[in-house]
Write a protein that holds these residues in place. Structure first.
Motif, PDB file in Angstrom:
ATOM      1  N   GLY A  94      17.999  25.606  79.515  1.00  0.00           N
ATOM      2  CA  GLY A  94      18.404  24.789  80.506  1.00  0.00           C
ATOM      3  C   GLY A  94      19.298  25.248  81.430  1.00  0.00           C
ATOM      4  N   LYS A 155      18.204  23.760  84.172  1.00  0.00           N
ATOM      5  CA  LYS A 155      17.550  22.348  83.885  1.00  0.00           C
ATOM      6  C   LYS A 155      17.660  21.965  85.330  1.00  0.00           C
ATOM      7  N   ASP A 171      13.229  25.440  78.401  1.00  0.00           N
ATOM      8  CA  ASP A 171      13.755  24.134  78.306  1.00  0.00           C
ATOM      9  C   ASP A 171      14.293  24.243  76.746  1.00  0.00           C
TER      10      ASP A 171
END
Length: 338
Positions: A94, A155, A171
């Motif tokens: 992220g 992110k 992710d």
């Protein structure tokens, strides 16, 4: 009698001149003939680690047409590797980052390594999670210092031009593998495998070790058919790929070229991370995939094809049995032996 000898010389010289004019030397043709006699052919992706053939044909691993190989390429003994640098050094799920991949020569690390275009790009980068539940096929951008770079998005950041270009995103945390695929100018194709570790919460494991011969993506249904046969290491494997939309099979005119081919298939073995890059081709209206697996195991695969300007990626899985008498073919790992 005095004029007979000179006249004979003139006659002989005239004949020699006439013969020479009507039978000129053909150095270019002779050279071409010599090249034809000594020509060797090789897979452009170097799937069989330098193996050459005396006749044209197709590679038994990736099914690409064999190409004439230059003497300087087969004689090139340089050992290439990819110098990988992550900024920051510790990647985190992220979080934004920069991945740098620089082709180098072992023992001559300061030398520049120019790359040839292969399938429209100088470097192809395949990224997969260790459990093979995640896949990305992207293309690092060349920098003035000789590196090829990928931007890792944080992110919430949007891809500049969509996925599949020069950006990626992690992710989830965990171990990942990068396969850097490139061809040095004057050398043979290389694939270097690089381990990446990303801090953060790992994704929940969701990959089965069972074959997956049917899948769907973006409204398309894809089926892989072995024609009733089994797939074994060291033996040619043939699969029919059926892509349908609303029950109608996609014909060649409905599938656009993507990176110089109608379709690309990437396969990675679950345990050994054996890497295979294949290019299925249409035979009439039938999309056929031919390859030879060097090692047995469960291979997770991704089929990529393009329609209406959009690239579709469909995942599947194949079970490759051990060949007869435990036979394994030529190693295909890192593709030096896509």
């Amino acid at each position: 009698m005095k004029n007979i000898f000179p006249a004979s010389i003139v006659l002989v010289l005239s004949f020699v001149a006439f013969w020479g004019c009507n039978n000129p030397a053909k150095p270019a043709e002779d050279a071409a003939a010599a090249v034809a006699v000594s020509a060797k052919y090789i897979c452009p992706m170097n799937c069989e680690k330098g193996k050459t053939y005396d006749q044209p044909g197709t590679c038994p691993v990736c099914n690409m047409n064999l190409e004439p190989v230059k003497a300087e390429e087969t004689g090139n003994t340089a050992e290439y590797f990819t110098d990988f640098v992550a900024t920051p050094q510790q990647l985190e799920a992220g979080k934004p980052a920069l991945l740098s991949f620089t082709p180098r020569i072992k023992g001559n690390e300061s030398a520049a390594v120019p790359l040839d275009l292969v399938h429209e790009k100088k470097m192809h980068l395949i990224l997969v999670s260790d459990d093979l539940s995640w896949f990305d096929h992207i293309h690092p951008e060349y920098q003035a210092n000789g590196a090829y770079e990928i931007k890792v998005l944080g992110k919430g950041e949007n891809f500049t031009n969509g996925r599949g270009h020069s950006e990626t995103r992690f992710d989830a945390g965990g171990k990942y593998w990068a396969f850097a695929d490139f061809k040095p100018s004057g050398g043979l194709n290389q694939v270097n495998k690089i381990e990446l570790n990303v801090a953060g919460t790992p994704a929940k494991a969701s990959v089965s070790d069972q074959p997956k011969m049917a899948t769907t993506v973006d409204g398309y249904a894809i089926k892989f058919d072995t024609h009733g046969g089994t797939i074994a290491s060291g033996s040619p494997a043939h699969l029919h790929i059926d892509i349908t939309e609303k029950g109608q099979r996609l014909t060649p005119d409905k599938i656009e070229n993507y990176l110089g081919a109608k379709a690309h298939v990437i396969l990675v073995e679950a345990t050994t991370k054996e890497f295979v890059h294949v290019h299925p081709e249409f035979v009439g209206d039938e999309l056929e995939m031919n390859t030879t697996f060097a090692k047995p195991g469960t291979y997770r695969g991704w089929l990529q094809f393009q329609t209406k300007g959009k690239v579709h990626t469909a995942d599947f899985a194949l079970k490759v049995d051990m060949g007869k008498d435990g036979h394994e073919g030529h190693g295909h790992d890192d593709h030096s032996g896509h």
